[in-house]
Design a protein around this motif. Structure first.
Motif, PDB file in Angstrom:
ATOM      1  N   THR A   1       0.855  -1.182   0.000  1.00  0.00           N
ATOM      2  CA  THR A   1       0.000   0.000   0.000  1.00  0.00           C
ATOM      3  C   THR A   1       0.891   1.232   0.000  1.00  0.00           C
ATOM      4  OG1 THR A   1      -0.133   0.031   2.415  1.00  0.00           O
ATOM      5  CG2 THR A   1      -1.870  -1.159   1.234  1.00  0.00           C
ATOM      6  N   VAL A   2       0.494   2.223  -0.773  1.00  0.00           N
ATOM      7  CA  VAL A   2       1.277   3.452  -0.878  1.00  0.00           C
ATOM      8  C   VAL A   2       0.347   4.653  -0.753  1.00  0.00           C
ATOM      9  CG1 VAL A   2       3.099   2.453  -2.289  1.00  0.00           C
ATOM     10  CG2 VAL A   2       1.102   3.434  -3.399  1.00  0.00           C
ATOM     11  N   PRO A   3       0.791   5.715  -0.109  1.00  0.00           N
ATOM     12  CA  PRO A   3      -0.030   6.936  -0.044  1.00  0.00           C
ATOM     13  C   PRO A   3      -0.317   7.469  -1.442  1.00  0.00           C
ATOM     14  CG  PRO A   3       1.775   7.027   1.542  1.00  0.00           C
ATOM     15  CD  PRO A   3       2.039   5.842   0.656  1.00  0.00           C
ATOM     16  N   HIS A   4      -1.438   8.168  -1.568  1.00  0.00           N
ATOM     17  CA  HIS A   4      -1.857   8.644  -2.879  1.00  0.00           C
ATOM     18  C   HIS A   4      -0.872   9.619  -3.505  1.00  0.00           C
ATOM     19  CE1 HIS A   4      -5.889   7.266  -1.406  1.00  0.00           C
ATOM     20  NE2 HIS A   4      -5.947   6.841  -2.646  1.00  0.00           N
ATOM     21  N   LEU A   5      -0.182  10.386  -2.692  1.00  0.00           N
ATOM     22  CA  LEU A   5       0.686  11.422  -3.235  1.00  0.00           C
ATOM     23  C   LEU A   5       2.101  10.933  -3.519  1.00  0.00           C
ATOM     24  CD1 LEU A   5      -0.422  14.535  -1.146  1.00  0.00           C
ATOM     25  CD2 LEU A   5      -1.066  13.927  -3.482  1.00  0.00           C
ATOM     26  N   VAL A   6       2.382   9.665  -3.248  1.00  0.00           N
ATOM     27  CA  VAL A   6       3.696   9.118  -3.556  1.00  0.00           C
ATOM     28  C   VAL A   6       3.760   8.774  -5.043  1.00  0.00           C
ATOM     29  CG1 VAL A   6       5.251   7.170  -3.183  1.00  0.00           C
ATOM     30  CG2 VAL A   6       4.087   8.229  -1.240  1.00  0.00           C
ATOM     31  N   PRO A   7       4.719   9.306  -5.782  1.00  0.00           N
ATOM     32  CA  PRO A   7       4.823   8.971  -7.209  1.00  0.00           C
ATOM     33  C   PRO A   7       5.054   7.472  -7.397  1.00  0.00           C
ATOM     34  CG  PRO A   7       6.207  10.855  -6.664  1.00  0.00           C
ATOM     35  CD  PRO A   7       5.755  10.274  -5.362  1.00  0.00           C
ATOM     36  N   GLU A   8       4.503   6.936  -8.465  1.00  0.00           N
ATOM     37  CA  GLU A   8       4.669   5.513  -8.727  1.00  0.00           C
ATOM     38  C   GLU A   8       6.128   5.216  -9.067  1.00  0.00           C
ATOM     39  OE1 GLU A   8       1.847   2.383 -10.878  1.00  0.00           O
ATOM     40  OE2 GLU A   8       3.027   3.523 -12.312  1.00  0.00           O
ATOM     41  N   PHE A   9       6.701   4.212  -8.416  1.00  0.00           N
ATOM     42  CA  PHE A   9       8.088   3.834  -8.651  1.00  0.00           C
ATOM     43  C   PHE A   9       8.127   2.541  -9.460  1.00  0.00           C
ATOM     44  CE2 PHE A   9       6.529   3.201  -4.380  1.00  0.00           C
ATOM     45  CZ  PHE A   9       6.642   1.823  -4.156  1.00  0.00           C
ATOM     46  N   PRO A  10       9.276   2.192 -10.043  1.00  0.00           N
ATOM     47  CA  PRO A  10       9.336   1.066 -10.987  1.00  0.00           C
ATOM     48  C   PRO A  10       8.798  -0.251 -10.437  1.00  0.00           C
ATOM     49  CG  PRO A  10      11.330   2.363 -11.176  1.00  0.00           C
ATOM     50  CD  PRO A  10      10.555   2.947 -10.033  1.00  0.00           C
ATOM     51  N   LEU A  11       8.946  -0.505  -9.155  1.00  0.00           N
ATOM     52  CA  LEU A  11       8.437  -1.764  -8.606  1.00  0.00           C
ATOM     53  C   LEU A  11       6.939  -1.905  -8.829  1.00  0.00           C
ATOM     54  CD1 LEU A  11       8.865  -4.343  -6.886  1.00  0.00           C
ATOM     55  CD2 LEU A  11       8.409  -2.921  -4.863  1.00  0.00           C
ATOM     56  N   LEU A  12       6.200  -0.798  -8.691  1.00  0.00           N
ATOM     57  CA  LEU A  12       4.744  -0.857  -8.797  1.00  0.00           C
ATOM     58  C   LEU A  12       4.276  -1.139 -10.222  1.00  0.00           C
ATOM     59  CD1 LEU A  12       3.550   2.037  -6.456  1.00  0.00           C
ATOM     60  CD2 LEU A  12       3.782  -0.389  -5.961  1.00  0.00           C
ATOM     61  N   GLN A  13       5.140  -0.910 -11.208  1.00  0.00           N
ATOM     62  CA  GLN A  13       4.727  -1.145 -12.587  1.00  0.00           C
ATOM     63  C   GLN A  13       4.510  -2.626 -12.869  1.00  0.00           C
ATOM     64  OE1 GLN A  13       7.690   0.825 -14.977  1.00  0.00           O
ATOM     65  NE2 GLN A  13       7.120   2.865 -14.257  1.00  0.00           N
ATOM     66  N   ASN A  14       4.976  -3.485 -11.986  1.00  0.00           N
ATOM     67  CA  ASN A  14       4.746  -4.913 -12.139  1.00  0.00           C
ATOM     68  C   ASN A  14       3.534  -5.389 -11.346  1.00  0.00           C
ATOM     69  OD1 ASN A  14       7.365  -5.847 -13.618  1.00  0.00           O
ATOM     70  ND2 ASN A  14       8.088  -4.539 -11.949  1.00  0.00           N
ATOM     71  N   PHE A  15       2.956  -4.503 -10.538  1.00  0.00           N
ATOM     72  CA  PHE A  15       1.814  -4.850  -9.700  1.00  0.00           C
ATOM     73  C   PHE A  15       0.510  -4.438 -10.382  1.00  0.00           C
ATOM     74  CE2 PHE A  15       5.155  -5.423  -6.811  1.00  0.00           C
ATOM     75  CZ  PHE A  15       4.697  -5.943  -5.596  1.00  0.00           C
ATOM     76  N   VAL A  16      -0.586  -4.967  -9.860  1.00  0.00           N
ATOM     77  CA  VAL A  16      -1.914  -4.596 -10.332  1.00  0.00           C
ATOM     78  C   VAL A  16      -2.529  -3.647  -9.315  1.00  0.00           C
ATOM     79  CG1 VAL A  16      -4.204  -5.420 -11.005  1.00  0.00           C
ATOM     80  CG2 VAL A  16      -2.190  -6.851 -11.404  1.00  0.00           C
TER      81      VAL A  16
END
Length: 1277
Positions: free
Chosen positions: A463-478
């Protein structure tokens, strides 16, 4: 990220890598030498750039191009089929490990000689970092040629198999591990603390401040069976850290997110409750017995395979996929589209929100979850059902027959159902993660080790706060879709163990795949249409009409995990001419057969991170370069929409802006008109697109919750600007509006003409922007704002959280407040005891209509059609605004007799009337007199029903004037007295302590006194420090204001713009000035079509303006209703068109005429001189002549800007530009002499500027010839 390369015999150079653009082609060609041509051949560089899946350019700090490389997903060998290159490679080389997922091919490379070695290595490193899945880059070198040393140092020859070698080329290979450090992931040790602490401190000091200097060492020491810490190391140094734990709050996540596709992150159990309990219901009517179950109660159960078995039956996960477009909305909140019912006259309307129920419609792109291809027909089917109800004599669910007022559609009282999962816990979470930015593209390497430590878990969540920019790890998640009432301030991302599998492959479908596809898609709405197309493909590879079909499946572990079906795009000429696809492609570099239309796309959720790879493979195997997907509005005919399903790859595609079309005088043009393919009338749709260049270009994901209150022109313009940013993906755009997005109802010309138009958007444009694909819609009214909690309360109870709040509710017509004077007392307007501008706070009378939008217009028209026309009683229209006149015309067009209509106008309260033109006003007076409409001027509303308290049904209305009072009987009262800020909006703003000074107070950058809340539109006014009290956004074009607001917001999120986290400090305290014209259009009494286009600014009486010495001149022809209709142009002192006024009973092309604004009269075929010579008798026919059509082209303004850029740019020899020479000769006090004019003309011709202008003109005409075939080109005559 900048790096340094050392050229031979020169100091090191700082270089940056970026995506190659087509405008780089001339610079790239300058780097070509003989060795380049010998290896890669003589190629069209623009074509290479256009079709490469990855093209990289290296530039120095002066933006000089030092090197370029283009990568494709197939080898550049002439006799190798791009769809089957693996077979060819495996025949000659031992490349079994090479797959389309992990391989790229270098098709072109150039570099400056002295930088060649460094450029080669840096470009290869950039390619590997940009595409983490790629492990091999291959290079095909023709036989007899050997690459230069700088290439040979990086690419090594592949060993051929025994006795086999390709006849035409030799293959060279470059491996990832030789150029990008291999990241080793292991269990963390306390000794790693010193390596990791600087990385944490660079990114955030929050943990150090909260937990102390040694929190990391303490965390590593605390590891046990339930919590593990991992580090990634390179060369013995730790560069990344991940803390994982199996402590997960499953119940909270299930309450706040749609976990149905993941079975609640638990393993299946017989005690799971995935469907709402069935309750006894009365026997349904016969016609409903065969109706399909509600989409919100679709079964979401299904088993998830065991983590120990890599050959999990992955279709079982897909079985649990629930339609997340509307399935994510609780049943009690589900969109009630029976409110979209068509009335017998073709009108439709939407249910209003009531105080106890807020409807939420989630964006269509959230249908990606689990490959859901949700129903585009859901809205249409409900509409058809409503139409059947009307035909069968059932009363409309929208209208209370007894009162003719909106009747809210209140769902049955039922608690929102949330599935219950009781199985074994099946997930672990990432609690803390940090990695050095140099290695962040390898973040996925952590997950292999993480799943090894939790062998019994199949899901990894974060889980990540809404204002945190998406980082490369999340690009593999749904990303998991939040449930509509969730206020959890974080986003949930999920990754399945099987996502680590690398055997994902794509191929053409076969008949044997049918059962696998059926199993994958059986829980998806409209899967029958998908299966029908798959059967047709397996049967004939073509439709019955001969159109080619291609079907593709993706597989992993020998199971079907995805399906895509495309057809050849036969309407590409229409698409090119009606949509700006050339924002993304160079059309001339794509063959007609290389364009395809996507009809169906579904993928198992655990592989959704490979969606773009799936699309890339579809393009490669299908011999396509571009795919298009149309998104139809809800009222589209079923026969058209049922050929599609809502594809799960929508967010991976880019929305394409529509193009304004020229309205052609076809009878005059004859054979010189554009082709039928361009002029064809098609069903309206929004277009989405992807091409080869975009398949490896990730979007920047923005999770910030941006909430827009009000579906005004400003709000829609703002949302459109954000949604159409091709490189940004906004996941949390929300609109709060009582009646949702405009344009959702089917076309009704009478309803559309009941209100005047600002020409910011029209019916067709709403369908072509399709904001429902990217915007969540909350149906309701803002009742309060909690600034501390950052929550908007809707309808008094529903909460909508925000990170950034945009207030653009605008102003609306309000229920007028009677002054309450006793008519017998002889009171006149001069001595009214109370102001007529007071707010009315009581309950609105049932037959009083305040029409502010299409929904309220539909309600009023239903009442007129079904009540008044039968009763033939009288109607009062109160107001002097433009909308009051359109209301009168609408009543007349509905068949209401003119003698039954009373138009009562209050005294003039502004400097100008709504027309500000005596000719138009006289035409209106005459038209209403001819139609029998009675007009009363100078009256204020005094009483309803002779002073009756709590009036609920108006039977008469009384008015005061400066003379005698007036009492009129009526059965309906239409109020257009004055627009004001809605009282509920005012109360919410005032209670939130936002500065309100008659309007919401903002600065030049839209900020209120709360930095997270912005305002725009007619709701707002500027702060008094600007000393511009008369100026506000109401003086400007609303769409332009919305776009400017979006531009300011993008500075917070767009990495390509200069980032600003706090409001900029104002130096001069100046308000912004906008350039686009302020436009009014209306259908007026007498069947007049009215158009007024003016320069944005303060309204002044026309006579006063014309008395100014710098006014300019006016040109007009005709009279209203005459043989030649009235057309007036105001040409300012600079000979530019500043005001346009048209009123005519004969229809004319308003969109064409609007394009004249701002043009110099010389552009209009020397209009002034022709008019003075008596050659222009009718401006309507003059501007319909074929010479003028280029002026109406949507790219003509770009052409003008191109010419201006040409004339203000200095020549290469450093001499003054043409503009500078003009400025040096112009004296503000004196006109140019003949000698000066001749001197400028000589300069214009001698410097080559004239030839350059002519060349650009011919290029413009040639490139847009499909729109402008009526113009002759050189060589034709």
């Amino acid at each position: 990220m900048a790096t340094t390369i050392a050229p031979e015999g020169a100091p090191p150079e700082v270089v940056n890598a970026r995506r190659t653009e087509s405008i780089d082609a001339p610079h790239i060609l300058s780097l070509v030498d003989e060795s380049t041509n010998s290896i890669f051949g003589r190629v069209n560089v623009v074509n290479i750039i256009e079709k490469a899946v990855l093209a990289v350019t290296l530039c120095n700090d002066k933006d000089e191009i030092l090197g370029h490389a283009a990568f494709f997903d197939y080898p550049n060998v002439a006799d190798v089929d791009q769809a089957d290159w693996q077979t060819w490679m495996n025949t000659y080389y031992d490349t079994e490990k090479s797959t389309p997922l992990n391989s790229l091919f270098l098709h072109y490379f150039v570099a400056k000689k002295e930088y060649a070695n460094g450029c080669t290595r840096e470009i290869v490193r950039t390619a590997f970092n940009a595409v983490p899945d790629v492990h091999f880059i291959f290079l095909a070198v023709p036989v007899g040629t050997y690459p230069e040393s700088y290439i040979a140092d990086v690419f090594k020859p592949l060993s051929t198999k025994a006795d086999k070698s390709p006849p035409a080329c030799a293959m060279f290979s470059c491996d990832r591990h030789k150029h990008v450090p291999v990241v080793h992931v292991r269990r963390a040790r306390v000794e790693d603390h010193d390596d990791l602490t600087p990385i944490f401190n660079r990114q955030s000091d929050m943990l150090k401040m909260t937990y102390g200097d040694y929190f990391l060492a303490e965390l590593i020491e605390a590891q046990d069976d339930h919590m593990h810490c991992l580090v990634s190391e390179v060369g013995g140094t730790a560069y990344g850290f991940m803390s994982i734990s199996d402590d997960v709050n499953y119940d909270l996540l299930n309450t706040c997110f749609e976990l149905g596709p993941f079975h609640g992150l638990r393993k299946p159990s017989p005690n799971d409750m995935t469907e709402p309990p069935k309750t006894p219901t009365p026997t349904p009517p016969p016609q409903e017995e065969n109706r399909s179950p509600s989409r919100s109660s679709t079964k979401s159960g299904g088993s998830v395979g065991k983590g120990e078995n890599t050959e999990t039956d992955m279709s079982k996960v897909a079985d649990s996929v629930k339609e997340s477009v509307t399935g994510s909305v609780p049943k009690t909140e589900e969109k009630q589209e029976s409110g979209n019912s068509k009335q017998s006259s073709g009108r439709s309307s939407r249910a209003n929100s009531n105080a106890s129920e807020v409807k939420v419609k989630q964006r269509l792109s959230d249908g990606n979850l689990g490959g859901s291809t949700g129903s585009l027909l859901s809205q249409h089917e409900d509409e058809q059902q409503s139409q059947q109800d009307m035909m069968s004599g059932k009363s409309s669910p929208m209208i209370d027959d007894s009162m003719a007022a909106p009747k809210p559609l209140t769902p049955a009282s039922q608690k929102r159902f949330i599935p219950t999962y009781c199985g074994e816990e099946n997930a672990f979470s990432i609690q803390l993660f940090c990695i050095d930015e140099r290695y962040e593209t390898r973040s996925i390497d952590f997950l292999t080790k993480a799943f090894e430590l939790f062998p019994g878990k199949e899901f990894c969540i974060i889980t990540v706060p809404h204002l945190v920019p998406e980082f490369p790890l999340l690009q593999n998640f749904v990303r998991v879709t939040p449930r509509s009432p969730s206020t959890l301030p974080q986003e949930l991302y999920v990754f399945h163990r099987n996502g680590l599998l690398k055997d994902f492959s794509v191929r053409l479908a076969t008949p044997e795949d049918y059962s696998g596809v059926e199993k994958l898609t059986k829980t998806i709405d409209l899967h029958e249409n998908l299966l029908k197309d798959l059967k047709q493909y397996n049967k004939a590879k073509r439709d019955d009409d001969g159109k080619q079909i291609q079907a593709f499946v993706s597989t992993s572990q020998k199971q079907i995990v995805g399906v895509a079906i495309i057809r050849v795009e036969e309407d590409i000429e229409y698409i090119r001419s009606h949509y700006n696809i050339e924002d993304f492609i160079y059309y001339n570099h794509h063959k007609r057969s290389e364009h395809g239309r996507l009809h169906h796309f579904a993928i198992n959720p655990m592989f959704s991170h490979l969606t773009k790879h799936f699309l890339k493979e579809v393009l490669r195997i299908g011999y396509k370069t571009c795919l298009y997907y149309p998104l139809f509005p809800p009222y589209t005919d079923k026969e058209i929409v049922e050929n599609y399903s809502l594809v799960s790859c929508l967010k991976e595609m880019v929305p394409v802006r529509h193009r304004r079309q020229i309205v052609y005088p076809l009878e005059q043009l004859g054979i010189n008109a554009p082709s039928d393919r361009v002029l064809a009338q098609r069903e309206l749709y929004a277009l989405n697109h992807i091409n080869r260049k975009l398949t490896l270009e990730p979007k920047v994901t923005i999770n910030a919750r941006i909430v827009v209150v009000g579906a005004s022109d400003v709000g829609i313009g703002f949302l459109e600007a954000l949604a159409y940013c091709p490189h940004l993906q906004f996941n949390n755009l929300t609109l709060i509006s009582p009646h949702g997005l405009p344009g959702e109802m089917s076309r009704d010309e009478i309803r559309e003409k009941m209100l005047s138009s600002s020409h910011c958007f029209n019916f067709d444009e709403y369908a072509k922007i399709a904001l429902q694909a990217s915007v969540n819609v909350v149906y309701g009214k803002m009742s309060s704002i909690d600034r501390k909690k950052k929550v908007v309360n809707v309808n008094g109870y529903a909460k909508v959280p925000y990170d950034h709040l945009i207030l653009c509710t605008g102003q609306q017509y309000q229920v007028p407040m009677p002054t309450g004077v006793d008519l017998q007392s002889g009171v006149t307007n001069a001595n009214l005891p109370q102001s007529p501008d007071r707010r009315y706070l009581g309950e609105k009378p049932k037959n009083l209509f305040v029409v502010n939008d299409d929904y309220e217009a539909a309600v009023a028209l239903y009442w007129i059609e079904n009540k008044f026309v039968k009763q033939q009683s009288k109607i009062i229209v109160y107001g002097s605004t433009l909308d009051a006149y359109t209301c009168v015309q609408t009543l007349l067009s509905m068949g209401v007799s003119g003698d039954k209509i009373f138009m009562v106008q209050p005294p003039q309260q502004y400097e100008t009337t709504c027309f500000n033109n005596d000719v138009v006003e006289e035409a209106m007076m005459k038209a209403m007199q001819e139609n029998g409409v009675t007009l009363y001027l100078g009256y204020y509303l005094a009483q309803w029903n002779e002073g009756e308290d709590n009036c609920m049904d108006i039977k008469s209305a009384s008015f005061t004037s400066n003379d005698k009072p007036l009492t009129l009987e009526c059965s309906a009262f239409f109020a257009y007295y004055k627009k004001n800020v809605d009282f509920d909006a005012f109360k919410a703003l005032n209670d939130a302590c936002l500065v309100f000074d008659g309007k919401l107070v903002i600065d030049a950058y839209f900020h209120t006194n709360d930095v997270t809340i912005r305002g725009a539109g007619t709701l707002t006014k500027f702060q008094r420090k600007y000393h511009a009290d008369k100026w506000s956004h109401a003086n400007f074009n609303s769409k332009e204001v919305g776009i400017h607001l979006a531009t300011e917001m993008l500075r917070l999120f767009d990495p390509t713009l200069e980032q600003t986290s706090t409001p900029a400090e104002e130096q001069l305290n100046l308000i912004p000035i906008y350039r686009n014209p302020k436009i009014q259009g209306a259908c007026l009494p007498g069947n007049y079509t009215y158009l007024h286009v003016k320069k944005p600014g303060l309204a002044k009486p026309l006579i006063e303006e014309m008395g100014q010495p710098d006014y300019g001149k006016e040109i007009f022809t005709g009279t209203p209703g005459g043989e030649k209709e009235y057309f007036r142009l105001h040409i300012n002192q600079y000979n530019n068109i500043e005001t346009i006024t048209c009123i005519s009973k004969t229809p004319y092309a308003s969109s064409n005429i609007i394009c004249l604004f701002g043009l110099h009269e010389r552009c209009l075929n020397n209009l002034v001189s022709r008019f003075n010579e008596g050659l222009v008798k009718d401006l309507y026919s003059y501007f319909c002549e074929t010479w003028s059509l280029a002026l109406y082209h949507d790219r003509f303004s770009d052409f003008r800007e191109e010419l201006r850029e040409l004339l203000i740019t200095r020549p290469s020899d450093g001499s003054d530009s043409l503009e500078e020479r003009v400025r040096s000769l112009v004296d503000p006090e004196m006109p140019l002499s003949d000698g000066q004019r001749k001197e400028l003309l000589d300069v214009f011709q001698s410097t080559g500027a004239k030839r350059a202008v002519e060349a650009r003109l011919l290029n413009f005409m040639s490139y847009n010839y499909y729109h402008l075939p009526m113009y002759a080109k050189p060589g034709m005559v």
